[in-house]
Write a protein that holds these residues in place. Structure first.
Motif, PDB file in Angstrom:
ATOM      1  N   GLU A 127     -35.853  -4.759  65.641  1.00 60.82           N
ATOM      2  CA  GLU A 127     -34.831  -3.715  65.811  1.00 60.82           C
ATOM      3  C   GLU A 127     -33.448  -4.357  65.885  1.00 60.82           C
ATOM      4  OE1 GLU A 127     -34.835  -0.176  66.884  1.00 60.82           O
ATOM      5  OE2 GLU A 127     -36.970   0.181  67.116  1.00 60.82           O
ATOM      6  N   LEU A 128     -33.363  -5.435  66.645  1.00 51.96           N
ATOM      7  CA  LEU A 128     -32.088  -6.142  66.777  1.00 51.96           C
ATOM      8  C   LEU A 128     -31.647  -6.697  65.423  1.00 51.96           C
ATOM      9  CD1 LEU A 128     -29.870  -7.198  68.666  1.00 51.96           C
ATOM     10  CD2 LEU A 128     -31.294  -9.216  69.054  1.00 51.96           C
ATOM     11  N   ALA A 129     -32.583  -7.267  64.692  1.00 51.16           N
ATOM     12  CA  ALA A 129     -32.261  -7.800  63.367  1.00 51.16           C
ATOM     13  C   ALA A 129     -31.759  -6.693  62.450  1.00 51.16           C
ATOM     14  CB  ALA A 129     -33.495  -8.470  62.753  1.00 51.16           C
ATOM     15  N   ALA A 130     -32.380  -5.554  62.527  1.00 47.05           N
ATOM     16  CA  ALA A 130     -32.015  -4.437  61.653  1.00 47.05           C
ATOM     17  C   ALA A 130     -30.631  -3.891  61.954  1.00 47.05           C
ATOM     18  CB  ALA A 130     -33.051  -3.328  61.768  1.00 47.05           C
ATOM     19  N   LYS A 131     -30.134  -4.084  63.166  1.00 49.75           N
ATOM     20  CA  LYS A 131     -28.805  -3.572  63.509  1.00 49.75           C
ATOM     21  C   LYS A 131     -27.702  -4.206  62.664  1.00 49.75           C
ATOM     22  CE  LYS A 131     -29.781  -1.906  68.083  1.00 49.75           C
ATOM     23  NZ  LYS A 131     -29.420  -1.815  69.457  1.00 49.75           N
ATOM     24  N   SER A 132     -27.985  -5.360  62.071  1.00 47.70           N
ATOM     25  CA  SER A 132     -26.976  -5.992  61.224  1.00 47.70           C
ATOM     26  C   SER A 132     -26.883  -5.315  59.854  1.00 47.70           C
ATOM     27  CB  SER A 132     -27.265  -7.484  61.062  1.00 47.70           C
ATOM     28  OG  SER A 132     -28.458  -7.673  60.339  1.00 47.70           O
ATOM     29  N   ILE A 133     -27.781  -4.385  59.570  1.00 51.23           N
ATOM     30  CA  ILE A 133     -27.729  -3.626  58.318  1.00 51.23           C
ATOM     31  C   ILE A 133     -26.891  -2.377  58.582  1.00 51.23           C
ATOM     32  CG2 ILE A 133     -29.061  -2.420  56.545  1.00 51.23           C
ATOM     33  CD1 ILE A 133     -31.468  -4.207  57.350  1.00 51.23           C
ATOM     34  N   ALA A 134     -25.728  -2.327  58.016  1.00 50.57           N
ATOM     35  CA  ALA A 134     -24.780  -1.234  58.294  1.00 50.57           C
ATOM     36  C   ALA A 134     -25.267   0.110  57.751  1.00 50.57           C
ATOM     37  CB  ALA A 134     -23.412  -1.561  57.712  1.00 50.57           C
ATOM     38  N   ASP A 135     -25.835   0.117  56.553  1.00 56.23           N
ATOM     39  CA  ASP A 135     -26.289   1.358  55.932  1.00 56.23           C
ATOM     40  C   ASP A 135     -27.545   1.867  56.650  1.00 56.23           C
ATOM     41  OD1 ASP A 135     -28.065   2.890  53.985  1.00 56.23           O
ATOM     42  OD2 ASP A 135     -26.170   2.815  52.861  1.00 56.23           O
ATOM     43  N   GLU A 136     -27.454   3.076  57.178  1.00 58.78           N
ATOM     44  CA  GLU A 136     -28.554   3.638  57.981  1.00 58.78           C
ATOM     45  C   GLU A 136     -29.845   3.784  57.168  1.00 58.78           C
ATOM     46  OE1 GLU A 136     -29.393   7.767  60.363  1.00 58.78           O
ATOM     47  OE2 GLU A 136     -27.369   6.933  60.451  1.00 58.78           O
ATOM     48  N   ASP A 137     -29.730   4.219  55.910  1.00 57.48           N
ATOM     49  CA  ASP A 137     -30.921   4.379  55.078  1.00 57.48           C
ATOM     50  C   ASP A 137     -31.581   3.034  54.785  1.00 57.48           C
ATOM     51  OD1 ASP A 137     -30.645   7.149  54.967  1.00 57.48           O
ATOM     52  OD2 ASP A 137     -29.431   7.076  53.124  1.00 57.48           O
ATOM     53  N   ARG A 139     -31.314   0.340  56.690  1.00 58.32           N
ATOM     54  CA  ARG A 139     -31.872  -0.141  57.958  1.00 58.32           C
ATOM     55  C   ARG A 139     -33.241   0.502  58.195  1.00 58.32           C
ATOM     56  NH1 ARG A 139     -27.710   0.469  60.819  1.00 58.32           N
ATOM     57  NH2 ARG A 139     -28.047   2.621  61.438  1.00 58.32           N
ATOM     58  N   ARG A 140     -33.321   1.801  57.968  1.00 56.24           N
ATOM     59  CA  ARG A 140     -34.590   2.522  58.144  1.00 56.24           C
ATOM     60  C   ARG A 140     -35.649   1.986  57.171  1.00 56.24           C
ATOM     61  NH1 ARG A 140     -37.753   6.666  56.932  1.00 56.24           N
ATOM     62  NH2 ARG A 140     -38.409   8.087  58.557  1.00 56.24           N
ATOM     63  N   ALA A 141     -35.252   1.747  55.916  1.00 58.68           N
ATOM     64  CA  ALA A 141     -36.190   1.232  54.916  1.00 58.68           C
ATOM     65  C   ALA A 141     -36.706  -0.157  55.316  1.00 58.68           C
ATOM     66  CB  ALA A 141     -35.525   1.175  53.541  1.00 58.68           C
ATOM     67  N   PHE A 142     -35.807  -0.997  55.836  1.00 60.61           N
ATOM     68  CA  PHE A 142     -36.223  -2.325  56.287  1.00 60.61           C
ATOM     69  C   PHE A 142     -37.234  -2.223  57.432  1.00 60.61           C
ATOM     70  CE2 PHE A 142     -35.752  -5.634  59.523  1.00 60.61           C
ATOM     71  CZ  PHE A 142     -36.237  -6.716  58.818  1.00 60.61           C
ATOM     72  N   LEU A 143     -36.918  -1.398  58.427  1.00 56.59           N
ATOM     73  CA  LEU A 143     -37.814  -1.256  59.580  1.00 56.59           C
ATOM     74  C   LEU A 143     -39.158  -0.661  59.166  1.00 56.59           C
ATOM     75  CD1 LEU A 143     -35.276  -0.097  62.310  1.00 56.59           C
ATOM     76  CD2 LEU A 143     -36.505  -2.278  62.202  1.00 56.59           C
ATOM     77  N   LEU A 144     -39.135   0.282  58.245  1.00 58.85           N
ATOM     78  CA  LEU A 144     -40.380   0.876  57.762  1.00 58.85           C
ATOM     79  C   LEU A 144     -41.221  -0.166  57.022  1.00 58.85           C
ATOM     80  CD1 LEU A 144     -42.157   3.351  57.464  1.00 58.85           C
ATOM     81  CD2 LEU A 144     -40.840   3.974  55.438  1.00 58.85           C
ATOM     82  N   ALA A 145     -40.572  -0.967  56.174  1.00 61.83           N
ATOM     83  CA  ALA A 145     -41.289  -2.020  55.441  1.00 61.83           C
ATOM     84  C   ALA A 145     -41.858  -3.061  56.403  1.00 61.83           C
ATOM     85  CB  ALA A 145     -40.362  -2.678  54.424  1.00 61.83           C
ATOM     86  N   ALA A 146     -41.048  -3.492  57.352  1.00 59.24           N
ATOM     87  CA  ALA A 146     -41.503  -4.496  58.315  1.00 59.24           C
ATOM     88  C   ALA A 146     -42.644  -3.942  59.171  1.00 59.24           C
ATOM     89  CB  ALA A 146     -40.341  -4.929  59.204  1.00 59.24           C
TER      90      ALA A 146
END
Length: 163
Positions: A127-137, A139-146
């Motif tokens: 979650e912390l790593a994903a916060k560096s992704i500015a684009d919300e969509d 960030r969500r795609a990254f977290l979903l993939a991970a």
């Protein structure tokens, strides 16, 4: 999705010491590097240091992939923008291939349930790593993939351990 892959090098740079983030990113990148057809016959199992273990359907796939390992390492690292994988090992595991090809019948879930399960698997460091992704969509795609990769890994470990 292409935008997500462009952000991966920056994400890896920001979380160099997180093995969990590195593994999730490499696993997510495997599908892109392998391509749809090849990815359907393989499953990333673990990343230890820079050694990637891939589960394969049978000896034929193992031999084929061993001959392509150098190219696959190059492609993975090119997508990641840095050398995260220096060696690939392929392990025959028919149960993994059955999961990928849909031959194992299990409880079916809706995509909403699948997403919830994937997001539940995401750790605080991811979650912390994903916060560096500015684009919300993105960030969500990254977290979903991970999260999906972590769920698949947990499920495969359960099958391997007879659970």
């Amino acid at each position: 999705m292409e935008d997500l892959f462009r952000l991966l090098p920056k994400l890896l740079e920001n979380f160099e010491d997180s093995d969990e983030v590195r593994e999730a990113v490499v696993f997510a990148t495997w599908k892109k590097a392998a391509g749809k057809s090849l990815a359907s016959h393989t499953t990333p199992l673990e990343l230890i240091d820079k050694r990637l273990l891939i589960g394969v359907r049978d000896i034929t796939w193992k031999r084929h992939l061993e001959s392509l390992a150098g190219q696959m390492i190059f492609k993975l690292n090119s997508i990641l923008g840095r050398s995260e994988v220096t060696f690939m090992e392929f392990k025959i595991d028919e149960s993994l291939a059955e999961i990928n090809s849909g031959q194992i019948d299990g409880p079916r879930t809706s995509s909403i349930q699948d997403e919830k399960i994937a997001f539940d698997e995401v750790s605080d460091s991811l979650e912390l790593a994903a916060k560096s992704i500015a684009d919300e969509d993105l960030r969500r795609a990254f977290l979903l993939a991970a999260g999906s990769c972590l769920v698949r890994k947990r499920n495969m470990n359960g099958i391997q351990n007879g659970k």
